[in-house]
Design a protein around this motif. Sequence first.
Motif, PDB file in Angstrom:
ATOM      1  N   THR A   1       0.837  -1.192   0.000  1.00 13.50           N
ATOM      2  CA  THR A   1       0.000   0.000   0.000  1.00 13.50           C
ATOM      3  C   THR A   1       0.871   1.241   0.000  1.00 13.50           C
ATOM      4  N   ALA A   2       0.283   2.346  -0.408  1.00 12.16           N
ATOM      5  CA  ALA A   2       1.023   3.609  -0.370  1.00 12.16           C
ATOM      6  C   ALA A   2       1.368   3.970   1.073  1.00 12.16           C
ATOM      7  N   ARG A   3       0.527   3.557   2.008  1.00 12.87           N
ATOM      8  CA  ARG A   3       0.822   3.819   3.422  1.00 12.87           C
ATOM      9  C   ARG A   3       2.118   3.134   3.837  1.00 12.87           C
ATOM     10  N   ASP A   4       2.338   1.911   3.333  1.00  8.33           N
ATOM     11  CA  ASP A   4       3.601   1.231   3.619  1.00  8.33           C
ATOM     12  C   ASP A   4       4.773   1.969   2.995  1.00  8.33           C
ATOM     13  N   ALA A   5       4.537   2.562   1.823  1.00  5.26           N
ATOM     14  CA  ALA A   5       5.609   3.317   1.172  1.00  5.26           C
ATOM     15  C   ALA A   5       5.992   4.541   2.000  1.00  5.26           C
ATOM     16  N   VAL A   6       5.010   5.182   2.630  1.00  4.85           N
ATOM     17  CA  VAL A   6       5.298   6.362   3.436  1.00  4.85           C
ATOM     18  C   VAL A   6       6.176   6.005   4.641  1.00  4.85           C
ATOM     19  N   LYS A   7       6.149   4.746   5.042  1.00  3.85           N
ATOM     20  CA  LYS A   7       7.025   4.323   6.139  1.00  3.85           C
ATOM     21  C   LYS A   7       8.496   4.552   5.770  1.00  3.85           C
ATOM     22  N   GLN A   8       8.795   4.499   4.478  1.00  2.58           N
ATOM     23  CA  GLN A   8      10.158   4.793   4.029  1.00  2.58           C
ATOM     24  C   GLN A   8      10.511   6.235   4.356  1.00  2.58           C
ATOM     25  N   ALA A   9       9.540   7.126   4.145  1.00  2.00           N
ATOM     26  CA  ALA A   9       9.785   8.539   4.436  1.00  2.00           C
ATOM     27  C   ALA A   9       9.978   8.749   5.932  1.00  2.00           C
ATOM     28  N   ARG A  10       9.193   8.087   6.734  1.00  2.00           N
ATOM     29  CA  ARG A  10       9.349   8.214   8.186  1.00  2.00           C
ATOM     30  C   ARG A  10      10.707   7.684   8.636  1.00  2.00           C
ATOM     31  N   ALA A  11      11.214   6.676   7.950  1.00  2.00           N
ATOM     32  CA  ALA A  11      12.502   6.098   8.323  1.00  2.00           C
ATOM     33  C   ALA A  11      13.671   7.032   8.047  1.00  2.00           C
ATOM     34  N   VAL A  12      13.456   8.041   7.175  1.00  2.03           N
ATOM     35  CA  VAL A  12      14.540   8.962   6.845  1.00  2.03           C
ATOM     36  C   VAL A  12      14.985   9.755   8.073  1.00  2.03           C
ATOM     37  N   SER A  13      14.140   9.836   9.077  1.00  2.00           N
ATOM     38  CA  SER A  13      14.545  10.540  10.299  1.00  2.00           C
ATOM     39  C   SER A  13      15.796   9.928  10.910  1.00  2.00           C
ATOM     40  N   LYS A  14      16.027   8.650  10.618  1.00  3.78           N
ATOM     41  CA  LYS A  14      17.221   7.983  11.145  1.00  3.78           C
ATOM     42  C   LYS A  14      18.475   8.361  10.356  1.00  3.78           C
ATOM     43  N   CYS A  15      18.285   9.010   9.218  1.00  2.78           N
ATOM     44  CA  CYS A  15      19.430   9.394   8.387  1.00  2.78           C
ATOM     45  C   CYS A  15      20.031  10.729   8.812  1.00  2.78           C
ATOM     46  N   HIS A  16      19.260  11.532   9.547  1.00  2.00           N
ATOM     47  CA  HIS A  16      19.697  12.870   9.923  1.00  2.00           C
ATOM     48  C   HIS A  16      19.489  13.078  11.414  1.00  2.00           C
ATOM     49  N   PRO A  17      20.388  13.784  12.072  1.00  2.00           N
ATOM     50  CA  PRO A  17      20.215  14.039  13.504  1.00  2.00           C
ATOM     51  C   PRO A  17      19.081  15.026  13.752  1.00  2.00           C
ATOM     52  N   ASN A  18      18.344  14.806  14.804  1.00  2.00           N
ATOM     53  CA  ASN A  18      17.277  15.700  15.197  1.00  2.00           C
ATOM     54  C   ASN A  18      17.818  16.743  16.156  1.00  2.00           C
ATOM     55  N   GLN A  19      17.108  17.845  16.316  1.00  2.00           N
ATOM     56  CA  GLN A  19      17.594  18.910  17.190  1.00  2.00           C
ATOM     57  C   GLN A  19      17.682  18.467  18.647  1.00  2.00           C
ATOM     58  N   GLU A  20      16.915  17.438  19.016  1.00  2.00           N
ATOM     59  CA  GLU A  20      16.996  16.942  20.379  1.00  2.00           C
ATOM     60  C   GLU A  20      18.159  15.965  20.571  1.00  2.00           C
TER      61      GLU A  20
ATOM     62  N   ASN B   1      26.800  21.101  14.369  1.00  2.00           N
ATOM     63  CA  ASN B   1      27.534  21.294  13.128  1.00  2.00           C
ATOM     64  C   ASN B   1      27.194  20.249  12.059  1.00  2.00           C
ATOM     65  N   ARG B   2      25.981  19.759  12.081  1.00  2.00           N
ATOM     66  CA  ARG B   2      25.549  18.797  11.077  1.00  2.00           C
ATOM     67  C   ARG B   2      24.190  19.214  10.535  1.00  2.00           C
ATOM     68  N   GLN B   3      23.792  18.558   9.450  1.00  2.00           N
ATOM     69  CA  GLN B   3      22.459  18.818   8.917  1.00  2.00           C
ATOM     70  C   GLN B   3      21.418  18.455   9.968  1.00  2.00           C
ATOM     71  N   VAL B   4      20.300  19.139   9.917  1.00  2.00           N
ATOM     72  CA  VAL B   4      19.246  18.904  10.892  1.00  2.00           C
ATOM     73  C   VAL B   4      17.972  18.461  10.170  1.00  2.00           C
ATOM     74  N   TYR B   5      17.359  17.418  10.689  1.00  2.00           N
ATOM     75  CA  TYR B   5      16.106  16.895  10.176  1.00  2.00           C
ATOM     76  C   TYR B   5      15.003  17.279  11.161  1.00  2.00           C
ATOM     77  N   ARG B   6      13.875  17.670  10.647  1.00  2.00           N
ATOM     78  CA  ARG B   6      12.748  17.965  11.536  1.00  2.00           C
ATOM     79  C   ARG B   6      11.440  17.592  10.853  1.00  2.00           C
ATOM     80  N   ASP B   7      10.458  17.233  11.662  1.00  2.00           N
ATOM     81  CA  ASP B   7       9.130  16.969  11.115  1.00  2.00           C
ATOM     82  C   ASP B   7       8.540  18.259  10.564  1.00  2.00           C
TER      83      ASP B   7
END
Length: 228
Positions: free
Chosen positions: A112-131, A137-143
């Motif tokens: 399903t497309a919903r399963d595909a969106v899980k790939q997008a949610r997983a990208v949070s693991k590719c970039h450090p969050n502000q917390e 000194n690195r790229q920042v990922y945020r919702d």
Amino acid sequence: MTVACAVVLVAGCSAQAGPAPAPVEDKAAVAAATVEKLVLPDQVTAAAGLVPTGGPEVGVQPLVSCPDPAAVPEVAAATPATAGRTQRWQWTGPDGTTVPYSLYSAVYDGITARDAVKQARAVSKCHPNQEDPTWLNRQVYRDHPLPSTRPMIDDRYGYCVRRGAIDYTETVEEHLSGDIVWDCAAFFAEGQKLMRLTSVEHTRRDDRSASPTVHTVGQALVDVLVAP
């Protein structure tokens, strides 16, 4: 001999009168026809000040990008779409600043497309969050907050990644008046259909001319997605 020939003839007629096999559905053709409908209407894009840059591009794209996809199993094992189509626009601000936009529409088979969106949610693991204490000194990922739309759809998600590292030598005034650039993506999923809007957001203290965001066209995306 006459009876035997008659039996053979009747058997042959019965075989010919049987039902014809059902045609095999061409899933690729159906997906291509569906993805052709997943487009933002001209009246929506024109009202938002978006000017087309070239014609539509047909073809499947990677849904998300990750600096190290092997480290994120959900992205590494991503299932490609059956069909895809991309629209591109440009918005120009009063000061001449140009902002690119793109809409990638896709149809999936097997997931399903919903399963595909899980790939997008997983990208949070590719970039450090502000917390994350290791984000300095690195790229920042945020919702990325998405607008309220009706009706409810299967899934939606958005994120932004800041371009470049944060300069901790600048003053607060320099930081607030500077141009901070974010690459943003918003995902909308319904059934086998998915739409991904990408944009570039500029954050300036002295910028009073807001470029279009997913909030500008969010309802139109949902309207297209749920249309038969």
